[in-house]
Design an enzyme around this catalytic site. Sequence first.
Site, PDB file in Angstrom:
ATOM      1  N   HIS A 110     -12.787  -4.904   9.397  1.00 25.64           N
ATOM      2  CA  HIS A 110     -10.962  -4.850   8.247  1.00 25.64           C
ATOM      3  C   HIS A 110     -11.483  -6.839   7.663  1.00 25.64           C
ATOM      4  CE1 HIS A 110      -9.175  -2.159  10.779  1.00 25.64           C
ATOM      5  NE2 HIS A 110      -8.738  -1.549  10.342  1.00 25.64           N
ATOM      6  N   ARG A 120       1.098  -0.998  -0.037  1.00 31.58           N
ATOM      7  CA  ARG A 120      -0.225  -0.027   0.040  1.00 31.58           C
ATOM      8  C   ARG A 120       0.660   1.637  -0.124  1.00 31.58           C
ATOM      9  NH1 ARG A 120      -4.764   2.201   0.202  1.00 31.58           N
ATOM     10  NH2 ARG A 120      -4.673   4.188   0.775  1.00 31.58           N
TER      11      ARG A 120
END
Length: 754
Positions: free
Chosen positions: A696, A517
Amino acid sequence: MRNHNLGYPRIGNLRETKKACEQYWAGKITVEQLLQESKNLRKQNLLLQKQLGIELIPVNDFSLYDQVLDMSLMLNNIPERYRPVFKLSGYTETEIYFAMARGYQKNGLDIPAMEMTKWMDTNYHYIVPEFEPNQNFKLFSHKVFDEFLEAKELGVNAKPVLLGPISYLLLGKEKKEGYFNRFDLLDSLLDVYVKILQKLSSMGAKYIQLDEPCLVTDLSAESRQAYVKAYNKLKKSAPQLSIILASYFGSLDDNTQLALSLPVDVLHLDLCRAPEQLDTVLDTIPDKLELSLGIIDGRNIWINNYNQSLALINKAKAKIGEDRLWLAPSCSLLHVPCDLDLEDKNANLPKELKHRMSFAKQKLIELTELCLLSSSSNNVVEPSLSPLGVNPEVKKKLARLKETHFERKSPFGIRKQVQQAKFKLPAYATTTIGSFPQTKEVRATRAKFRKGEITAEEYDKALKEFTKHCIDVQEEIGLDVLVHGEFERTDMVEYFGEKLDGFAFTTNGWVQSYGSRCVKPPVIFGDISRPTAMTVYWSKYAQSLTEKPMKGMLTGPITILQWSFVRTDQPRSETAFQIALAIREEVQDLEAAGIKVIQIDEPALREGLPLRRKGWKEYLDWAVKAFKLSASGVSDETQIHTHMCYAEFNDIIEAVAALDADVITIETARSQMELLDAFTRFKYPNSIGPGVYDIHSPRVPSVSEIVRLMEKAEERIPSDQLWVNPDCGLKTRAWEETKASLQHMVQAAKILRT
Ligand code: GLN
Ligand code: ZN
């Protein structure tokens, strides 16, 4: 003057590492292809640094995921639960590595990922090492040796980089807290470090860089002793290898004498964050110790001020002579983007601004230039830079602020009554944190609009449909306070930055946040102001579709500041107040447009905390003030929410309370509400929405599980203070599980009410 680099970005100019990893995870390329791709990238980086004139070039600064995880693998610090993966994957190191980083859900196994947390005060996240009683370390991964050889074969003067043993211990966590002391593991840990150093030395390494960022934090007596023990042992065991001890992100301060007493060959100082420490160090530096001056800022994207740097260099030179000095970036260049040249075609980046910016490659050029300049006696004549983006109006507005601008009109007790009379919300009011699934369709529509394949009208229409659908779903589920879904936003900071003056955006300025990321932080270069309303259009539209209260969604001043590259010609607090003022105006416009519940997200409040305790109060004072400035311009009736998506509140609870938000939503599901303890102990007065499920994963929580969690919350917080909501935004989820989870959440609230 000699120079060296502490670390080069490993994501690649075009995010090659990210792409290769993601392809590998998706099963589209083999492990061999992945490793080949990363080898190519390392080669490029090594040769580039060599070509730029860097004398000592870091290796093992590359990582497929995280350098702390690399260290864990090197030390065979692999938690027991991942061992089955090893066997199943035919003993490939890469598989177990990624299993630790990302969890493993294959071959009938379901093992969650290891914990991740922020690296010091950066926005980079590392994988937290786990320690167990009587643990034995041994040499496992050979990555550092392989990469050293690889560099040697390329004719590069390579310096292996490792996280130092004490920071490794301090940055990990004891799996069974209170049962043992992590320093009991030091001997076993040092045995492996010794092996690594000896082997590197026998392979021909002359230098090794040991990163000890914890040297700029408050250290216990035990940690200090550990430093002494560790470095004496390392030096004795590998006397031929010169140790560069790297401190960064702050001042050694009260650890200065400790650092100077360690038997290392070179001590690296971060002179960008803490130039003042140079004097103290120079006063007491032992005769043989060499100094590495970190004069190029590895944490920001501005060009170097050569005169300032040369002043520091000359001071050091006068005291200990050129032969004992090295020049370097302040820290690894991991925290800045790769190459500013990639912005050449970026029409949105004004030329005058670009000329003042410097990414990793440019910073290394600056470094070699400074080396040359410092050896010539000529002074540089630098053109003095006039500030960009000056807006005297903003300064005037800030100067005119009075105490009353920072406080709500009435105390919370009164506001609560007024708001209750207005909204008539039930007990255990339900809401969400703001974003709803950013589906493929949403992203594809945005991509089409950006490429000019659909018109602004068509884009607007599509966004309205997404928003309407989102509101219909919430109505059907029966939530009490609705949101519009944030479909018009890609990123919670970028969206506001793009609408504010004083911000600029890069097209390729990526930095690694964690694993694959990457983020592209906006650049704050000038005074910040708000030319027009930023969110009113969408909130108003959304409110027109429902009778229920619609929550307006804003990002708070500290989060915008924290997730941007910030100008350095004024204190950060000043910039924060400018942002706060712009957000305040937005809050007032929302209120005037009939939006009576407004959430100001501050997920980054905590990560702005200085590394040293003694800096906390000052930071929290201005951070809280900035938030309050943004939130206090409304009537008592308007309900202000805030949201923070982390867990540790113990040490900042007073500041959180001082924000005086009417409602705060926080993450608590994963810890089974234990995190509410801080709020209980403190008797937190305002309303709280403890997250009832972890967003999540796609897992749908059951009704009874949510009820049980809320009952736990009730043991800690009086029920009339409680709201019911998920842990965080639902952006990364799919609709199916989102609907099911929220239905269960609303059912649970109904059960609690009866
Ligand atoms: N309102 C944002 C969202 O729901 C908050 C995200 C965050 O806290 N990081 O996505
Ligand atoms: Zn969150």
